[in-house]
Write a protein that holds these residues in place. Structure first.
Motif, short mmCIF file in Angstrom:
data_model
loop_
_atom_site.label_atom_id
_atom_site.label_comp_id
_atom_site.label_asym_id
_atom_site.label_seq_id
_atom_site.Cartn_x
_atom_site.Cartn_y
_atom_site.Cartn_z
N LYS A 633 4.57 -25.21 -27.60
CA LYS A 633 4.73 -26.23 -28.97
C LYS A 633 5.60 -27.07 -29.25
O LYS A 633 6.59 -26.38 -29.92
N VAL A 752 10.61 -18.53 -30.49
CA VAL A 752 11.02 -20.23 -30.29
C VAL A 752 12.62 -20.28 -30.51
O VAL A 752 13.07 -19.05 -30.59
N GLU A 782 7.20 -22.07 -28.20
CA GLU A 782 7.69 -22.78 -29.61
C GLU A 782 9.01 -23.51 -30.19
O GLU A 782 9.92 -22.87 -29.96
#
Length: 1192
Positions: A633, A752, A782
């Motif tokens: 993402k 992330v 992410e």
């Protein structure tokens, strides 16, 4: 002889008055003559001339020149005749011209009236500031020895002060009464104007609020806990607050993932959070981009840690191949007058390691100053043995698989660095037209931004084809001319050749779709070896590739006289040669982008070099697919378009760099001592093998060529790998890949990646591609991309603009002189320094005040809502420092309210006996908890900062602490909950001030509570679930009533006087609500008493001011007996007249015929807004006047 010589000299008659400027001008001009005239300080004989200055020319039959200008021009010209150089002559002429045409009229207009000389034309009176060149003219002239000899040391008058003019000797007739009145009125008007101007200036300059500086002076050894028993200082001071905490946090191990558990492998139901730092350059110094990155990353890390997750934020540093090599090379040359070649490769690398060990951890100290909660025991450097082994392994595996290959292609070449450079190291300098740019190795600036047109002769005819180029020297490497297949102008030339003017090369006319028929003549010269587009045309049409530049930018493979020339000297020579042949057509301005090496400031050249490349097609497709299918993402999603554009159109990646500092490529060129095997060429990948050692490489080569190992000779590639190659495997190389380890098993893949959107392709995409290729998994789930930091005006941070801000200067503060000193230490040239100083003086007239780390971090996180760019204003950061002070005072005040022996309940909960104020503040606290939780989940930092700021400032401080005067235990428990939870909410953003204040609060669990706020649980919505929309709605109504009452009090200037307030309610429910909150309304609005009323106006006493609070309530504020009605009416009547006058003038201005056309749109909008404000104010004045008249 002396007498004869004297007779042959010119004679200059001048005034004896030292301030007669008419004499000064020729005196200075005379100083520039080789044979200056004889100077006589008296009037010339009457038969010679009538005025001074006068110049009698000895050798021209007594010819006389009079007048300052005529004499000065003649003397200046005489300087030329006696042999002064052209430069000196032009200087004198310029100075005289400027003085005569620009300065003298203004000087006379200003000084003559002061000397009592009247009748000067007023049109000549110009403000000195309008003379834009006066300072430069003055500074140039005043330091010339000729000027000094005549004038001595003088300084420029920078400010005019009032001078009483000398009275005119002429007797003026007495003035009439009407004239005197008119003058008095004019003076009064001028005084009012001056007062207004002064008021406006005062408004512009906010009153400087002294920021208190308090230091922490209690001896505390590094790593020991700070003293929290002594009283808090009266006001917030960053120096006091930030002292001693960081070393204690570090020593306690709060930043390590092992904290609170046996080992990192221990199962944790809360989960694992891992993030690696974007490794800053080892040469780097902290800038605001780093500060933004680290503020966001530390907030995320602290939030996850407080949620109980096994949390690791892994630090690291990049070896920064080019940047570091340049720094150490400069240091060597400066200190020892040696180049790296003088030292040799091994010794030079030792010098770099020495520099790294001495200076390389500077940025780590700066990161600690920002409060970054990194696990420093796991810090990595990309040249460490562990990471170097991973880099070598990655190369060998990808080479064996054929993903890395050898090829000769165009690269970005820096002649100064003698190396290929990556795209991110190429600055794109935009030019609007002809520009002269400095280039390393050239004494004079080089011309860019022009388009040169010339012709090629068509073989066997008189016809010619005109082409154009911005790099005329590259025509020496042309091998074709291209036209569009559909261009009717050139169809007859299909299959024809053009002839190169400087050699016997015949070049085909090729037809290719890439040509833009509408640009220029529609014909394009093709230089396949020196242009990326031309390279592809050359590949398509199988054209020869002629390289005309060597690694140093000298011309090769070209005919004399160009052979061996420097590239930009050849630019001039080629142009002249084309002119001599009659094949030059024209030169015209051409907007263009010039590629500049960010490290050396050299002009980047596309150059054909054999290099190592990574085949990115399949890896790029995989990287695009994982985003398309949701495995990875990217936040915010407006970056998806950029991602797909790069991945879907990806080109192969050049990973060779012609440097010494870096990971040397583990590839070896094979030479066989066997006549039966054909010798290989450098760019033939078949003759290259990779290996973890020479022995392994030799075995591979022997196997490939089916010979014994003793017949193999190996030469390791001299080049090193692109820095982005080692950065691309950083997420797993830091854990010891390819070897198995506990950290690799637990922390890879990470959670992330947070970084700037400007390196989305250069780093993020390559990490994704290489992780998928080498480990089979994504490096993280992410990617959060933050904005680019710009200055308050939206300009890119640039040293030459003087707007680059060191975060440490914001934290500790710096004077304007300190900022100037930083500029002087930079490599800027004097003109850029002056420009930068002006920028600094404009933006920071008093320097940058001490803001502290917490305020800087909070401001950077608050700014993230701005999208792609952040326009950072230091004043906003200062505003958050004031917020820290508000927080500080609120907690101190609240702690006094709690009292010495206060014991908080074991659990924060509602008991059912809370007052309406308590229920409301707990509802707002719960709302803030929910907003922070959702904000962190969505990386919405501006929502988090807004929620916390509003809760502390506008709800807790401005409302609850003001209206809550009760000492009841429930109220104190509520207050404690707000303080304790509010500090925990704020802790990830402001770690220092929250730790300082949290340590002073009593604990709910005195025995087993966490030692620090940074390891205390973050507030969860499941625990703080008291949000009530009904209570919020009621309080919203109450605050609208309070604001209306406050507004009325301000309108009628009731600053200290309390007044009774009648609240006329539309129904009994509203009246009941007012009754319930009457104490809160009375306290917050500073009213004498609150009376809820249901019914018509007859129920309200006379003498009240009226305002509507909402559709359910009207406020009536009792004024009768509190103010002098007649006095107020008089004031309002005068105000009414003033407003009407202003409006009339504005309407007249706006009604003019040419107003819409001549007045700028922004000014028109401001005028309309001013008129609207005046109309609103006038309406209020009329209503208030009418209201007062009713009371009288």
């Amino acid at each position: 002889m002396a007498l004869i010589s004297l007779c042959q000299m010119d004679t200059l008659y001048i005034s004896s008055h030292p301030d007669d400027f008419r004499s000064l001008l020729p005196l200075i001009a005379a100083e520039f003559c080789r044979s200056p005239p004889r100077i006589v300080h008296e009037d010339p004989p009457a038969e010679v001339a009538r005025s001074r200055p006068a110049l009698v020319l000895a050798g021209a039959g007594g010819t006389v020149l009079t007048g300052a200008n005529a004499v000065s021009w003649y003397l200046a010209a005489a300087g030329n005749r006696t042999g002064s150089e052209k430069k000196r002559e032009s200087q004198v002429w310029q100075w005289l011209s400027f003085a005569e045409n620009e300065l003298t009229p203004v000087a006379c207009a200003v000084t003559f009236p002061l000397l009592g000389i009247m009748g000067v034309d007023k049109k000549v009176y110009i403000c000195l500031k309008s003379l834009v060149n006066v300072t430069r003219w003055f500074n140039t002239c005043v330091n010339q020895p000729q000027f000094l000899k005549v004038l001595g040391k003088i300084s420029l008058c920078e400010k005019m002060v009032p001078v009483t003019p000398k009275p005119s000797p002429a007797v003026s007739p007495p003035k009439t009464e009407a004239q005197l009145k008119k003058e008095a009125k004019k003076r009064e008007k001028m005084e009012k104007f001056q007062q207004k101007k002064e008021m406006e200036e005062k408004k512009k300059i906010p009153e400087k609020k002294e920021l208190g500086v308090v230091t922490y002076n209690i001896p505390t050894p590094p790593g020991e806990k700070k003293d929290v028993l002594s009283p808090l200082p009266d006001s917030y001071s960053p120096q006091f607050v930030e002292a001693a905490w960081y070393s204690w946090w570090e020593k306690q191990g709060f930043f390590k993932p092992e904290y609170g558990r046996k080992n990192v492998s221990e199962p944790n139901p809360c989960g694992v959070f891992m993030m690696c730092i974007p490794p800053p350059n080892v040469t780097g110094s902290l800038h605001l981009g780093h500060a933004l990155t680290n503020a966001i990353q530390d907030c995320l890390t602290r939030w996850h840690r407080m949620r109980g997750e096994t949390t690791l934020w892994n630090p690291g540093c990049d070896h920064a191949g080019i940047a570091t090599q340049v720094v150490v090379e400069k240091k060597l040359m400066k200190e020892r007058k040696m180049s790296r070649h003088d030292l040799g490769r091994e010794n030079f690398i030792q010098e770099v390691w020495k520099w790294k060990n001495e200076k390389g951890d500077r940025i780590y100290h700066q990161l600690k100053k920002l409060g970054s909660s990194l696990d420093w025991d796991r810090a990595c450097f990309t040249m460490d043995d562990k990471l170097s082994f991973a880099v070598q392994e990655a190369f060998i595996r990808m080479h064996e698989e054929g993903v890395i290959y050898r090829s000769k292609r165009l690269v970005n070449w820096s002649c100064t660095l003698n190396s290929a450079i990556s795209d991110i190291e190429v600055d794109k300098k935009e030019l609007t037209g002809r520009s002269l740019l400095p280039v390393p190795g050239y004494n004079e600036k080089v011309e860019f931004g022009v388009l040169v047109s010339f012709s090629y002769k068509v073989e066997g005819s008189d016809e010619e084809v005109v082409v154009a180029t911005t790099r005329i020297e590259t025509m020496l490497g042309d091998t074709a001319v291209a036209v569009h297949p559909n261009d009717s102008r050139y169809q007859h030339l299909n299959g024809k050749m053009v002839v190169h003017p400087f050699c016997d090369r015949k070049m085909p006319i090729v037809f290719d779709d890439f040509v833009d028929m509408s640009f220029g003549t529609g014909a394009v010269k093709i230089t396949p070896a020196h242009d990326h587009n031309d390279y592809e045309v050359g590949e398509r049409h199988k054209l020869p590739f002629i390289n005309i530049l060597d690694e140093n930018g000298l011309l090769i493979n070209v005919p004399p006289p160009f052979l061996g020339m420097k590239r930009f000297e050849a630019r001039k020579a080629v142009l002249q040669a084309l002119k001599d042949l009659g094949q030059f057509k024209e030169v015209k301005d051409n907007p263009m982008v010039v590629p500049v090496c960010s490290r050396s400031k050299d002009i980047v050249e596309p150059l054909l070099k054999p290099q190592w490349y990574v085949d990115c097609r399949e890896m790029g497709k995989q990287a695009a697919d994982v985003v398309r299918n949701g495995e990875l993402k990217i936040i915010p999603d407006h970056h998806l378009k950029t991602w797909f554009n790069w991945m879907d159109n990806i080109r192969d990646w050049c990973i060779s760099r012609q440097l010494w500092w870096g990971h040397r490529i583990p590839a070896y060129f094979v030479t066989l001592n066997d006549p039966s095997v054909k010798p290989g060429e450098d760019m033939d990948g078949h003759y290259w093998v990779s290996g973890r050692s020479q022995e392994e490489a030799r075995e591979k080569a022997a196997k490939r060529f089916n010979v014994t190992a003793d017949k193999i000779s190996l030469r390791q590639d001299e080049d090193v790998l692109d820095t982005w190659f080692s950065s691309g495997i950083f997420p797993f190389s830091i854990f010891g890949w390819p070897n198995e380890s506990e950290d690799l098993r637990v922390f890879y893949p990470g959670t992330v990646l947070e970084t700037g959107h400007d390196i989305l392709f250069f780093w993020v995409a390559r990490m994704v591609m290489m992780s998928l290729k080498l480990t089979g998994s994504l490096p993280f789930k992410e990617v959060y991309l933050h904005a680019v930091v710009r200055d308050a005006h939206g300009r890119k941070m640039s040293k030459s603009l003087g707007n680059v801000i060191d975060p440490l200067d914001v934290i500790t503060g710096i004077s304007l002189e300190g900022l100037y000193a930083l500029l002087m230490d930079s490599n800027l040239d004097p003109l850029e320094i002056e420009k930068a100083k002006q920028g600094q003086k404009s933006d920071y007239p008093s320097g940058i005040p001490e803001c502290g780390t917490d305020a800087l971090r909070f401001a950077l996180c608050a700014y993230t809502s701005q999208g792609r760019d952040i326009n950072l204003d230091v004043n906003r950061i200062l505003g958050y420092r004031h917020f820290c002070n508000k927080l500080w005072n609120a907690v101190k005040f609240a702690m006094r309210t709690l009292g010495e022996g206060f014991v908080p309940w074991v659990k924060a909960q509602l008991c059912g006996s809370e007052s309406v104020s308590d229920r409301w503040i707990l509802s707002r606290l719960s709302a803030a908890v929910a907003l922070c939780d959702s904000g962190f989940q969505a990386y919405d930092f501006s929502t988090i900062t807004t929620a916390i700021y509003n809760f502390w400032l506008y709800e807790l401080c401005d409302v609850y602490l003001v209206m809550n005067t009760s000492q009841a235990d429930i109220c104190r428990q509520t207050l404690y909950t707000c303080l304790e939870v509010g500090l925990r909410l704020l802790s990830p953003l402001m770690p220092f001030v929250t730790e300082e204040l949290f340590q002073r609060l009593p604990r709910r669990h005195a025995q087993d509570s966490p030692p620090s706020i940074c390891v205390t649980p973050y507030p969860e919505t499941s625990e703080f679930c008291w949000h009530s929309e009904d209570v919020d709605r009621q309080m919203e109504f109450v605050m609208s009533v309070v604001k209306t009452i406050r507004s009325l009090r301000a309108d009628y200037n009731l600053t200290k006087t309390r007044a009774d307030c009648y609240l006329q309610c539309i129904d009994s429910d509203t009246a009941a609500l007012v009754q319930t909150y009457s104490l809160q309304i009375q306290t917050l609005s500073y009213s004498q008493a609150i009376y809820p009323v249901v019914g018509g106006d007859s129920t309200i006493p006379q003498g009240c001011a009226v305002a509507i609070a909402s559709d359910k309530c009207t406020v009536h504020l009792m004024l009768k007996g509190l103010i002098d009605l007649e006095k107020e009416v008089t004031k309002l009547t005068a105000k009414k007249g003033e407003l009407e006058k202003q409006m009339e003038k504005m309407k007249e201005k706006m009604a003019k015929n040419d107003y819409k056309e001549k007045v700028p749109v922004k000014v028109q909008e401001a005028d309309a807004e001013k008129l609207r404000q005046n109309e609103t104010e006038l309406q209020k004045v009329k209503e208030a006047t009418e209201n007062f008249r009713k009371m009288m």
